[in-house]
Design a protein around this motif. Structure first.
Motif, PDB file in Angstrom:
ATOM      1  N   ALA A 333     -30.875 -43.836 -12.306  1.00  0.00           N
ATOM      2  CA  ALA A 333     -32.267 -43.857 -11.833  1.00  0.00           C
ATOM      3  C   ALA A 333     -33.115 -44.800 -12.665  1.00  0.00           C
ATOM      4  CB  ALA A 333     -32.847 -42.444 -11.867  1.00  0.00           C
ATOM      5  N   VAL A 334     -32.963 -44.748 -13.978  1.00  0.00           N
ATOM      6  CA  VAL A 334     -33.733 -45.638 -14.853  1.00  0.00           C
ATOM      7  C   VAL A 334     -33.334 -47.087 -14.605  1.00  0.00           C
ATOM      8  CG1 VAL A 334     -34.160 -46.279 -17.248  1.00  0.00           C
ATOM      9  CG2 VAL A 334     -34.118 -43.865 -16.596  1.00  0.00           C
ATOM     10  N   HIS A 335     -32.032 -47.307 -14.441  1.00  0.00           N
ATOM     11  CA  HIS A 335     -31.535 -48.670 -14.235  1.00  0.00           C
ATOM     12  C   HIS A 335     -32.127 -49.290 -12.977  1.00  0.00           C
ATOM     13  CE1 HIS A 335     -28.592 -51.841 -15.154  1.00  0.00           C
ATOM     14  NE2 HIS A 335     -28.503 -51.993 -13.849  1.00  0.00           N
ATOM     15  N   GLN A 336     -32.337 -48.468 -11.946  1.00  0.00           N
ATOM     16  CA  GLN A 336     -32.860 -48.986 -10.689  1.00  0.00           C
ATOM     17  C   GLN A 336     -34.307 -49.454 -10.798  1.00  0.00           C
ATOM     18  OE1 GLN A 336     -32.209 -45.977  -7.720  1.00  0.00           O
ATOM     19  NE2 GLN A 336     -29.982 -46.196  -7.793  1.00  0.00           N
ATOM     20  N   GLN A 337     -34.975 -49.068 -11.867  1.00  0.00           N
ATOM     21  CA  GLN A 337     -36.372 -49.472 -12.020  1.00  0.00           C
ATOM     22  C   GLN A 337     -36.512 -50.921 -12.477  1.00  0.00           C
ATOM     23  OE1 GLN A 337     -39.116 -47.622 -11.239  1.00  0.00           O
ATOM     24  NE2 GLN A 337     -37.722 -46.041 -10.482  1.00  0.00           N
ATOM     25  N   TYR A 338     -35.409 -51.521 -12.905  1.00  0.00           N
ATOM     26  CA  TYR A 338     -35.481 -52.860 -13.474  1.00  0.00           C
ATOM     27  C   TYR A 338     -34.486 -53.782 -12.801  1.00  0.00           C
ATOM     28  CZ  TYR A 338     -37.674 -49.958 -16.855  1.00  0.00           C
ATOM     29  OH  TYR A 338     -38.480 -49.038 -17.423  1.00  0.00           O
ATOM     30  N   ASP A 339     -34.738 -55.064 -12.932  1.00  0.00           N
ATOM     31  CA  ASP A 339     -33.817 -56.066 -12.405  1.00  0.00           C
ATOM     32  C   ASP A 339     -33.155 -56.749 -13.591  1.00  0.00           C
ATOM     33  OD1 ASP A 339     -32.410 -57.665 -10.769  1.00  0.00           O
ATOM     34  OD2 ASP A 339     -34.123 -58.667  -9.844  1.00  0.00           O
ATOM     35  N   ILE A 340     -32.417 -55.972 -14.352  1.00  0.00           N
ATOM     36  CA  ILE A 340     -31.813 -56.488 -15.575  1.00  0.00           C
ATOM     37  C   ILE A 340     -30.850 -57.642 -15.290  1.00  0.00           C
ATOM     38  CG2 ILE A 340     -30.324 -55.895 -17.529  1.00  0.00           C
ATOM     39  CD1 ILE A 340     -31.558 -53.113 -17.491  1.00  0.00           C
ATOM     40  N   PRO A 341     -29.992 -57.557 -14.254  1.00  0.00           N
ATOM     41  CA  PRO A 341     -29.113 -58.716 -13.998  1.00  0.00           C
ATOM     42  C   PRO A 341     -29.896 -59.993 -13.723  1.00  0.00           C
ATOM     43  CG  PRO A 341     -28.324 -56.779 -12.831  1.00  0.00           C
ATOM     44  CD  PRO A 341     -29.670 -56.417 -13.381  1.00  0.00           C
ATOM     45  N   SER A 342     -30.991 -59.883 -12.975  1.00  0.00           N
ATOM     46  CA  SER A 342     -31.778 -61.080 -12.660  1.00  0.00           C
ATOM     47  C   SER A 342     -32.414 -61.653 -13.915  1.00  0.00           C
ATOM     48  CB  SER A 342     -32.858 -60.736 -11.632  1.00  0.00           C
ATOM     49  OG  SER A 342     -33.693 -61.854 -11.393  1.00  0.00           O
ATOM     50  N   ASP A 343     -33.014 -60.787 -14.736  1.00  0.00           N
ATOM     51  CA  ASP A 343     -33.651 -61.267 -15.965  1.00  0.00           C
ATOM     52  C   ASP A 343     -32.631 -61.894 -16.904  1.00  0.00           C
ATOM     53  OD1 ASP A 343     -36.135 -60.486 -15.135  1.00  0.00           O
ATOM     54  OD2 ASP A 343     -36.108 -58.575 -16.188  1.00  0.00           O
ATOM     55  N   THR A 344     -31.454 -61.273 -16.997  1.00  0.00           N
ATOM     56  CA  THR A 344     -30.415 -61.811 -17.881  1.00  0.00           C
ATOM     57  C   THR A 344     -29.910 -63.144 -17.357  1.00  0.00           C
ATOM     58  OG1 THR A 344     -29.775 -59.539 -18.418  1.00  0.00           O
ATOM     59  CG2 THR A 344     -28.236 -61.283 -19.017  1.00  0.00           C
ATOM     60  N   THR A 345     -29.725 -63.225 -16.032  1.00  0.00           N
ATOM     61  CA  THR A 345     -29.263 -64.486 -15.436  1.00  0.00           C
ATOM     62  C   THR A 345     -30.277 -65.604 -15.672  1.00  0.00           C
ATOM     63  OG1 THR A 345     -28.048 -63.294 -13.721  1.00  0.00           O
ATOM     64  CG2 THR A 345     -28.587 -65.605 -13.278  1.00  0.00           C
ATOM     65  N   ASN A 346     -31.549 -65.275 -15.529  1.00  0.00           N
ATOM     66  CA  ASN A 346     -32.586 -66.286 -15.788  1.00  0.00           C
ATOM     67  C   ASN A 346     -32.524 -66.783 -17.226  1.00  0.00           C
ATOM     68  OD1 ASN A 346     -33.659 -66.172 -13.203  1.00  0.00           O
ATOM     69  ND2 ASN A 346     -35.046 -64.499 -13.726  1.00  0.00           N
ATOM     70  N   LEU A 347     -32.282 -65.868 -18.158  1.00  0.00           N
ATOM     71  CA  LEU A 347     -32.178 -66.258 -19.566  1.00  0.00           C
ATOM     72  C   LEU A 347     -30.971 -67.172 -19.780  1.00  0.00           C
ATOM     73  CD1 LEU A 347     -33.024 -66.042 -22.527  1.00  0.00           C
ATOM     74  CD2 LEU A 347     -31.659 -63.948 -22.680  1.00  0.00           C
ATOM     75  N   ILE A 348     -29.845 -66.811 -19.172  1.00  0.00           N
ATOM     76  CA  ILE A 348     -28.634 -67.630 -19.322  1.00  0.00           C
ATOM     77  C   ILE A 348     -28.859 -69.024 -18.741  1.00  0.00           C
ATOM     78  CG2 ILE A 348     -26.236 -67.859 -18.561  1.00  0.00           C
ATOM     79  CD1 ILE A 348     -26.089 -64.768 -18.656  1.00  0.00           C
ATOM     80  N   GLU A 349     -29.463 -69.062 -17.547  1.00  0.00           N
ATOM     81  CA  GLU A 349     -29.717 -70.364 -16.924  1.00  0.00           C
ATOM     82  C   GLU A 349     -30.647 -71.213 -17.776  1.00  0.00           C
ATOM     83  OE1 GLU A 349     -31.180 -69.349 -13.105  1.00  0.00           O
ATOM     84  OE2 GLU A 349     -29.182 -69.064 -12.214  1.00  0.00           O
ATOM     85  N   GLU A 350     -31.634 -70.561 -18.392  1.00  0.00           N
ATOM     86  CA  GLU A 350     -32.541 -71.304 -19.262  1.00  0.00           C
ATOM     87  C   GLU A 350     -31.799 -71.870 -20.457  1.00  0.00           C
ATOM     88  OE1 GLU A 350     -35.829 -71.574 -18.409  1.00  0.00           O
ATOM     89  OE2 GLU A 350     -36.025 -73.038 -20.036  1.00  0.00           O
ATOM     90  N   ALA A 351     -30.879 -71.083 -21.019  1.00  0.00           N
ATOM     91  CA  ALA A 351     -30.107 -71.554 -22.168  1.00  0.00           C
ATOM     92  C   ALA A 351     -29.210 -72.724 -21.782  1.00  0.00           C
ATOM     93  CB  ALA A 351     -29.268 -70.400 -22.727  1.00  0.00           C
TER      94      ALA A 351
END
Length: 356
Positions: A333-351
């Protein structure tokens, strides 16, 4: 969770994965491209509560673009109708000459409600964008929002542009203009100074805090008012968390760090709420726990009504048999509140882009 402040080259989330941007002159002064602040005319022409014109209910300040419904009784839906106008001169200011015929722009209304961890947008016009007036109807469901709701129009790019020496934005999703926001106050709760605004301290100064290796700490010593702390002894981490930018590596890293912190915090708050909720009545002990239940009960017990779900949560947390399953459901339930894969992917792409 609300970050401290934000500014920079704003990019819409679905296009570049970015979150909200702080308004104000700082935006136009700091952006690396042409940006027209308050250039979009945002008019709300009518409010309806549960299908009935607002009339004398609520406290409307047209000049300040503010509506308070704090003193209104129970209601379910607020509907706003109005228009957003994009002047063609604005289009020609923020897009290069060769894009004026078929402008790669998008006009959207962005609705933000940090206390409910809610942010979404309504697209009013898409590419090719023409200057003009666009109608909108926007609904706010009372049960899904808390505190203050901000609604603000933005104009963004929809296609990659020429970045070679141009003063115009080139990134897909880059915001190029905005309008004054309307703020709807639903109740007295606010995010300023609350749990959602962490306090920065040296953890080593407090015996009750975890050691200096910790980045954050959720204090439940005063259970009526939980408080989140960040450790000043990790200055680089705190600097990233306080970053107010909208694009680039530090903002991407900030989002991932906040995802991590929020996941931990909400899990603790939910477990504490479960323990403080009566298994007889489903009533939590403190006011903030009602918000926690509102946010998570549907995901935890989708087949039960609110009262039944709260009672079941209180029973499960007290059951040695059921608690392992409860912990897993809380995790989901807590995990569904966030888009952690998207945020992490954005960070990786930025790197990756930084290494190119």
């Amino acid at each position: 969770m609300a970050t401290v402040n934000e500014e920079g080259e704003a990019v819409e989330p679905d296009e570049e994965g970015e979150d909200n941007v702080q308004t104000g002159s700082l935006v136009s002064q700091s952006l690396p491209h042409e940006y027209q602040e308050n250039a979009l005319e945002f008019d709300v022409e009518s409010f309806h509560l549960d299908g009935t014109p607002l009339g004398d209910r609520g406290d409307v300040d047209e000049d300040e673009q503010f509506l308070s419904l704090v003193d209104e009784g129970s209601w379910k839906t607020l509907e706003l109708e109005g228009t957003v106008t994009v002047d063609q001169d604005t289009v020609e200011d923020v897009f290069p000459f060769d894009e004026w015929e078929e402008t790669p722009g998008r006009l959207a209304l962005v609705k933000e409600n940090p206390l409910a961890m809610s942010r979404d947008r309504q697209i009013l016009a898409d590419s090719p964008l023409d200057g003009g007036t666009y109608d909108f109807t926007l609904c706010i469901n009372r049960n899904d929002h808390r505190g203050r709701v901000k609604i603000k129009p933005f104009l963004t790019r929809t296609e990659k542009g020429d970045s070679g020496g141009s003063k115009h934005a080139s990134k897909v999703g880059a915001r190029v203009a905005d309008g004054l926001s309307w703020v709807i106050r639903l109740d007295e709760r606010d995010d300023g100074g609350s749990l959602l605004m962490p306090i920065i301290e040296d953890f080593s100064d407090y015996d009750s805090f975890p050691d200096e290796d910790h980045i954050h700490y959720l204090s439940l010593e005063a259970p009526r008012n939980p408080q989140l702390y960040l450790n000043r002894e990790h200055p680089q981490v705190v600097e990233v968390l306080n970053n107010s930018g909208a694009t680039g590596g530090p903002p991407r890293l900030r989002d991932v760090l906040y995802d991590y912190i929020e996941h931990s915090v909400w899990t603790q708050l939910l477990m504490q709420t479960a323990r403080d909720t009566s298994p007889d009545t489903g009533e939590p002990e403190y006011g903030w726990q009602e918000d926690v239940l509102d946010i998570f009960l549907d995901d935890l017990y989708p087949g039960l009504g609110d009262d039944e779900a709260a009672i079941q949560l209180a029973e499960d947390v007290r059951s040695h048999v059921d608690i392992p399953d409860l912990v897993q459901r809380i995790e989901r339930a807590v995990h569904q509140q966030y888009d952690i894969p998207s945020d992490t992917t954005n960070l990786i792409e930025e790197a990756i882009q930084s290494d190119d």
